[in-house]
Design a protein around this motif. Structure first.
Motif, mmCIF file in Angstrom:
data_model
loop_
_atom_site.group_PDB
_atom_site.id
_atom_site.type_symbol
_atom_site.label_atom_id
_atom_site.label_comp_id
_atom_site.label_asym_id
_atom_site.label_seq_id
_atom_site.Cartn_x
_atom_site.Cartn_y
_atom_site.Cartn_z
ATOM 1 N N VAL A 110 0.857 -1.186 0.000
ATOM 2 C CA VAL A 110 0.000 0.000 0.000
ATOM 3 C C VAL A 110 0.889 1.229 0.000
ATOM 4 N N PRO A 111 0.437 2.310 -0.604
ATOM 5 C CA PRO A 111 1.247 3.532 -0.589
ATOM 6 C C PRO A 111 1.269 4.170 0.787
ATOM 7 N N ALA A 112 2.249 4.994 1.013
ATOM 8 C CA ALA A 112 2.356 5.706 2.286
ATOM 9 C C ALA A 112 1.253 6.734 2.408
ATOM 10 N N ASP A 113 1.009 7.174 3.639
ATOM 11 C CA ASP A 113 -0.063 8.141 3.856
ATOM 12 C C ASP A 113 0.198 9.450 3.126
ATOM 13 N N SER A 114 1.477 9.813 2.969
ATOM 14 C CA SER A 114 1.791 11.095 2.337
ATOM 15 C C SER A 114 1.477 11.104 0.856
ATOM 16 N N THR A 115 1.323 9.907 0.239
ATOM 17 C CA THR A 115 1.049 9.845 -1.191
ATOM 18 C C THR A 115 -0.435 9.819 -1.513
ATOM 19 N N LEU A 116 -1.283 9.789 -0.511
ATOM 20 C CA LEU A 116 -2.717 9.769 -0.751
ATOM 21 C C LEU A 116 -3.190 11.151 -1.168
ATOM 22 N N ALA A 117 -4.031 11.192 -2.189
ATOM 23 C CA ALA A 117 -4.539 12.472 -2.685
ATOM 24 C C ALA A 117 -5.615 12.991 -1.754
ATOM 25 N N PRO A 118 -5.602 14.293 -1.457
ATOM 26 C CA PRO A 118 -6.655 14.847 -0.597
ATOM 27 C C PRO A 118 -8.004 14.779 -1.278
ATOM 28 N N GLN A 119 -9.032 14.538 -0.483
ATOM 29 C CA GLN A 119 -10.388 14.438 -0.992
ATOM 30 C C GLN A 119 -11.035 15.822 -1.047
ATOM 31 N N PRO A 120 -11.964 16.040 -1.974
ATOM 32 C CA PRO A 120 -12.636 17.350 -2.031
ATOM 33 C C PRO A 120 -13.515 17.553 -0.807
ATOM 34 N N HIS A 121 -13.798 18.827 -0.505
ATOM 35 C CA HIS A 121 -14.603 19.134 0.673
ATOM 36 C C HIS A 121 -16.037 18.670 0.453
ATOM 37 N N ALA A 122 -16.679 18.299 1.542
ATOM 38 C CA ALA A 122 -18.054 17.815 1.483
ATOM 39 C C ALA A 122 -19.017 18.986 1.405
ATOM 40 N N GLU A 123 -20.100 18.782 0.693
ATOM 41 C CA GLU A 123 -21.110 19.813 0.568
ATOM 42 C C GLU A 123 -21.927 19.913 1.861
ATOM 43 N N PHE A 124 -22.564 21.060 2.026
ATOM 44 C CA PHE A 124 -23.427 21.254 3.183
ATOM 45 C C PHE A 124 -24.661 20.359 3.077
ATOM 46 N N VAL A 125 -25.060 19.803 4.191
ATOM 47 C CA VAL A 125 -26.250 18.954 4.231
ATOM 48 C C VAL A 125 -27.471 19.841 4.387
ATOM 49 N N PRO A 126 -28.393 19.808 3.450
ATOM 50 C CA PRO A 126 -29.579 20.685 3.563
ATOM 51 C C PRO A 126 -30.460 20.255 4.737
ATOM 52 N N ARG A 127 -31.014 21.225 5.431
ATOM 53 C CA ARG A 127 -31.916 20.962 6.541
ATOM 54 C C ARG A 127 -33.310 20.641 6.033
ATOM 55 N N THR A 128 -33.991 19.757 6.752
ATOM 56 C CA THR A 128 -35.350 19.392 6.385
ATOM 57 C C THR A 128 -36.307 20.521 6.731
ATOM 58 N N THR A 129 -37.204 20.822 5.835
ATOM 59 C CA THR A 129 -38.176 21.883 6.073
ATOM 60 C C THR A 129 -39.194 21.424 7.111
ATOM 61 N N VAL A 130 -39.389 22.244 8.151
ATOM 62 C CA VAL A 130 -40.343 21.939 9.213
ATOM 63 C C VAL A 130 -41.712 22.459 8.797
ATOM 64 N N SER A 131 -42.716 21.575 8.835
ATOM 65 C CA SER A 131 -44.063 21.947 8.423
ATOM 66 C C SER A 131 -45.073 21.317 9.371
ATOM 67 N N ALA A 132 -46.156 22.056 9.605
ATOM 68 C CA ALA A 132 -47.248 21.555 10.449
ATOM 69 C C ALA A 132 -48.307 20.818 9.645
ATOM 70 N N MET A 133 -48.100 20.673 8.353
ATOM 71 C CA MET A 133 -49.103 20.039 7.504
ATOM 72 C C MET A 133 -49.376 18.581 7.892
ATOM 73 N N PRO A 134 -48.358 17.755 8.228
ATOM 74 C CA PRO A 134 -48.690 16.378 8.648
ATOM 75 C C PRO A 134 -49.586 16.324 9.881
ATOM 76 N N LEU A 135 -49.356 17.222 10.856
ATOM 77 C CA LEU A 135 -50.202 17.229 12.052
ATOM 78 C C LEU A 135 -51.625 17.639 11.708
ATOM 79 N N VAL A 136 -51.763 18.633 10.836
ATOM 80 C CA VAL A 136 -53.106 19.069 10.440
ATOM 81 C C VAL A 136 -53.850 17.947 9.724
ATOM 82 N N LEU A 137 -53.161 17.258 8.821
ATOM 83 C CA LEU A 137 -53.793 16.146 8.122
ATOM 84 C C LEU A 137 -54.197 15.032 9.072
#
Length: 268
Positions: A110-137
């Motif tokens: 296996v290659p050494a740790d120094s030879t591993l290519a850096p991974q791209p940054h992770a995208e932001f995780v979108p937040r779930t929209t909070v809605s009262a519609m399920p409770l109303v239904l």
């Protein structure tokens, strides 16, 4: 003698961790002598797998030990020398022979740790929209389901009136008890009614007193038939607690009913 190494199951004399390796050496045996291999306890990371094999080859004998190595790399082990037993009783022990082993790893490179290519940054995780519609239904579905059930429950009609149970008679059935042979029950009921009448007419003669204490409490009432009252109370005690059944407990109850009106209340 020069020890030899036999690699089993591998190509070009190479071996990996866990392979069986036969470590062999040839020893010249004089005429009339006997060769006895030494018992070898191989050190770590070498492990002996079984007894040695002895194979005669002309005027010499080859001794091969099956071993396995549990660590990769190059290492040197000491193979013990055998014993030569001569016909005249002499014993010669040969010196151990060093053996160099080269063992390869079974893991891929296996290659050494120094030879591993850096991974791209992770995208932001979108937040779930909070809605009262399920409770109303959910509330609407519950209302649609429970409204017909509530309407059906209300239209069942008015509850029927409960039947009036007959009230128990205040007077115990003394005659029926007497006919059934329950003279003690008749005497107990008559005693309770008479003692209640006495306690109502004279506060100091309460129902917690026994018969003799009650008679002493009413001894000062000259307007009462004390002799008759004393005989009646003792007869009732005999009917309640006697060893044999009283013959006329119903007569004592009637006597108590006749005596009760003659017990006048205390003067205010």
């Amino acid at each position: 003698m020069i020890p030899t190494i036999i690699f089993q199951g591998t190509a070009r004399g190479t071996s990996t961790v866990g392979d069986t390796i036969w470590v062999a050496r040839s020893v010249a045996v004089p005429a009339g002598a006997t060769l006895r291999p030494a018992d070898w306890d191989a050190p770590e990371p070498v492990e002996r797998l079984g007894p040695p094999r002895i194979a005669p080859q002309g005027d010499s004998t080859r001794i091969a030990y099956p071993v396995v190595v549990w660590r990769p790399g190059r290492l040197t082990i000491e193979v013990p020398g055998p014993l030569l037993l001569h016909a005249d009783g002499r014993v010669d022990s040969l010196a151990p022979a060093p053996v160099a082993l080269q063992v390869a790893s079974v893991l891929p490179a296996v290659p050494a740790d120094s030879t591993l290519a850096p991974q791209p940054h992770a995208e932001f995780v979108p937040r779930t929209t909070v809605s009262a519609m399920p409770l109303v239904l959910l509330l609407l579905a519950a209302a649609l389901l429970l409204t017909p059930l509530h309407w059906w429950w209300r239209r069942r009609g008015r509850p029927r009136p409960r039947p009036v149970l007959p009230t128990a008679s205040a007077e115990p059935p003394l005659e029926r008890w007497a006919d059934a042979g329950e003279s003690r029950a008749v005497a107990s009921a008559a005693t309770a009614r008479l003692r209640a009448t006495i306690a109502a007419r004279m506060a100091s003669a309460h129902v917690g007193l026994d018969t003799e204490e009650l008679l002493r409490a009413v001894s000062g009432r000259a307007d009462w038939p004390l002799a008759e009252l004393s005989d009646l109370l003792r007869a009732l005690d005999e009917a309640r607690f006697g060893h044999t059944a009283f013959p006329d407990a119903l007569g004592l109850a009637r006597w108590a009913d006749e005596l009760a009106p003659r017990l006048v209340p205390e003067a205010a």
